[in-house]
Design a protein around this motif. Structure first.
Motif, mmCIF file in Angstrom:
data_model
loop_
_atom_site.group_PDB
_atom_site.id
_atom_site.type_symbol
_atom_site.label_atom_id
_atom_site.label_comp_id
_atom_site.label_asym_id
_atom_site.label_seq_id
_atom_site.Cartn_x
_atom_site.Cartn_y
_atom_site.Cartn_z
ATOM 1 N N TRP A 249 -32.808 15.366 -68.990
ATOM 2 C CA TRP A 249 -32.408 14.770 -67.718
ATOM 3 C C TRP A 249 -33.538 13.878 -67.221
ATOM 4 C CZ3 TRP A 249 -29.266 18.383 -64.000
ATOM 5 C CH2 TRP A 249 -28.191 18.931 -64.709
ATOM 6 N N LYS B 47 -26.570 5.878 -68.607
ATOM 7 C CA LYS B 47 -27.208 6.995 -67.904
ATOM 8 C C LYS B 47 -26.913 6.926 -66.409
ATOM 9 C CE LYS B 47 -29.132 9.672 -70.713
ATOM 10 N NZ LYS B 47 -28.577 11.039 -70.712
ATOM 11 N N THR C 208 -24.393 5.419 -65.003
ATOM 12 C CA THR C 208 -22.968 5.677 -64.804
ATOM 13 C C THR C 208 -22.714 7.173 -64.696
ATOM 14 O OG1 THR C 208 -22.406 3.700 -66.064
ATOM 15 C CG2 THR C 208 -20.667 5.344 -65.790
ATOM 16 N N ASN C 209 -23.271 7.922 -65.625
ATOM 17 C CA ASN C 209 -23.102 9.381 -65.593
ATOM 18 C C ASN C 209 -23.696 9.972 -64.319
ATOM 19 O OD1 ASN C 209 -22.047 8.979 -68.115
ATOM 20 N ND2 ASN C 209 -23.850 9.706 -69.227
ATOM 21 N N ALA D 138 -21.787 11.990 -61.230
ATOM 22 C CA ALA D 138 -22.246 13.330 -60.838
ATOM 23 C C ALA D 138 -22.558 13.375 -59.343
ATOM 24 C CB ALA D 138 -23.478 13.731 -61.650
ATOM 25 N N SER E 225 -15.083 8.683 -61.049
ATOM 26 C CA SER E 225 -14.979 9.789 -61.991
ATOM 27 C C SER E 225 -13.748 9.568 -62.877
ATOM 28 C CB SER E 225 -14.896 11.094 -61.204
ATOM 29 O OG SER E 225 -14.925 12.179 -62.068
ATOM 30 N N LYS F 138 -14.129 8.351 -66.850
ATOM 31 C CA LYS F 138 -13.681 9.388 -67.784
ATOM 32 C C LYS F 138 -12.239 9.160 -68.229
ATOM 33 C CE LYS F 138 -16.729 12.828 -65.614
ATOM 34 N NZ LYS F 138 -16.762 13.984 -64.693
#
Lengths: 189, 189
Positions: free
Chosen positions: A76, A127, A129-130, A134, B82, B86
């Motif tokens: 991370w 990275k 985007t994720n 989250a 999201s 996804k």
């Protein structure tokens, strides 16, 4: 540095020559339990990639109450991103909860990497985007869920962190009292 | 499409030939007040770039209570991220609060743009970086602030939205009651 290459190649492909250049942008650092990588008021020099260890990123509100913004574990990335990207003083602390290792990257290095290598621009975009998704999920949790729903969501997302992080920090992260958290723990046994 | 080019060139430089190709990835759409660009349960086909109008992105919790995740105005991007990234069904709604115009971009288009043009990969990375920092700031606000602090922060960040968005939506966004918000409004006059 092989761990760095593996981490990058989870997302994109780089050749040996590229990696020789990419790795020069990172510096390695060993960290001890309870050591701080960043204090409130520091210049935010680095973004950190976790190689080993468990970390918490937090700030103190005006009453001195601690609020945990994120935990971090292997692979991370973490820092005070507002301070890092805007090159302002940190408003956060980064503390290691166990012995660990990190790689450090400056903003200048990050921007150079992205400009020089399209693959690295891509890597950082994926990275982010994720990370963005989250954080949006986290906002949803904070806006609407009951303590029980937050607890269940967290255990589902991060079963490993549930085992490695002291309960009091998990309670703080979820914005619930320790008593509530203990009750939820015992209900699921 | 000139507005798209101006928007991109706030961050990066593109030449005429590149723009001719880039613009083919976007489709234009006019929207009427109270029209929905996205419903819960829809496939999340598009990310939207706002050309005109004010929008809210929200979801309904299990009790049917509405929670606003973000507002959007000119030059902001929005969708259920999201679901979009996804490629899952939407858990959110996007509603236009005034007549407006948007450009629509598919995930496939976005990824192709980023792969074909390093400048566009850069553009999206910078946009995501700003979005990430804004979400992290929002989490801080939700975690620690009093209604008054949230209100003050919001008015400082978005003085234009304060004027254009009905008070009840601002109250919802800030997670405060309408009564509390009205009190805060009248205190600042």
């Amino acid at each position: 540095m092989n761990r760095l290459r593996q981490h990058i190649e989870e997302i994109t492909t780089i050749n040996d020559e590229e990696f020789e250049s990419i790795k020069t942008f990172f510096t390695h650092k060993n960290v001890r339990k309870n050591q701080f990588l960043l204090h409130e008021g520091d210049d935010v020099q680095f973004e950190f990639l976790v190689l080993e260890g468990i970390y918490k990123v937090f700030y103190l509100d005006e009453n001195g109450k601690e609020h945990i913004v994120q935990f971090a574990k292997k692979n991370w990335w973490m820092t005070d991103y507002s301070g890092f990207f805007k090159q302002k003083k940190s408003t956060m602390f980064v503390e290691c909860l166990s012995d660990g290792e990190v790689l450090c990257l400056t903003l200048e290095g990050r921007e150079k990497l992205a400009a020089e290598f399209h693959t690295m621009e891509h890597f950082f975009r994926v990275k982010l985007t994720n990370g963005y998704v989250a954080l949006q999920d986290r906002i949803r949790l904070l806006l609407s869920s009951t303590p029980q729903q937050r607890y269940e969501e967290f255990s589902k997302l991060y079963p490993d962190l549930m085992l490695q992080i002291p309960k009091k920090y998990i309670a703080e992260y979820l914005g619930v009292s320790r008593e509530t958290l203990s009750r939820l723990y015992s209900n699921t046994k």
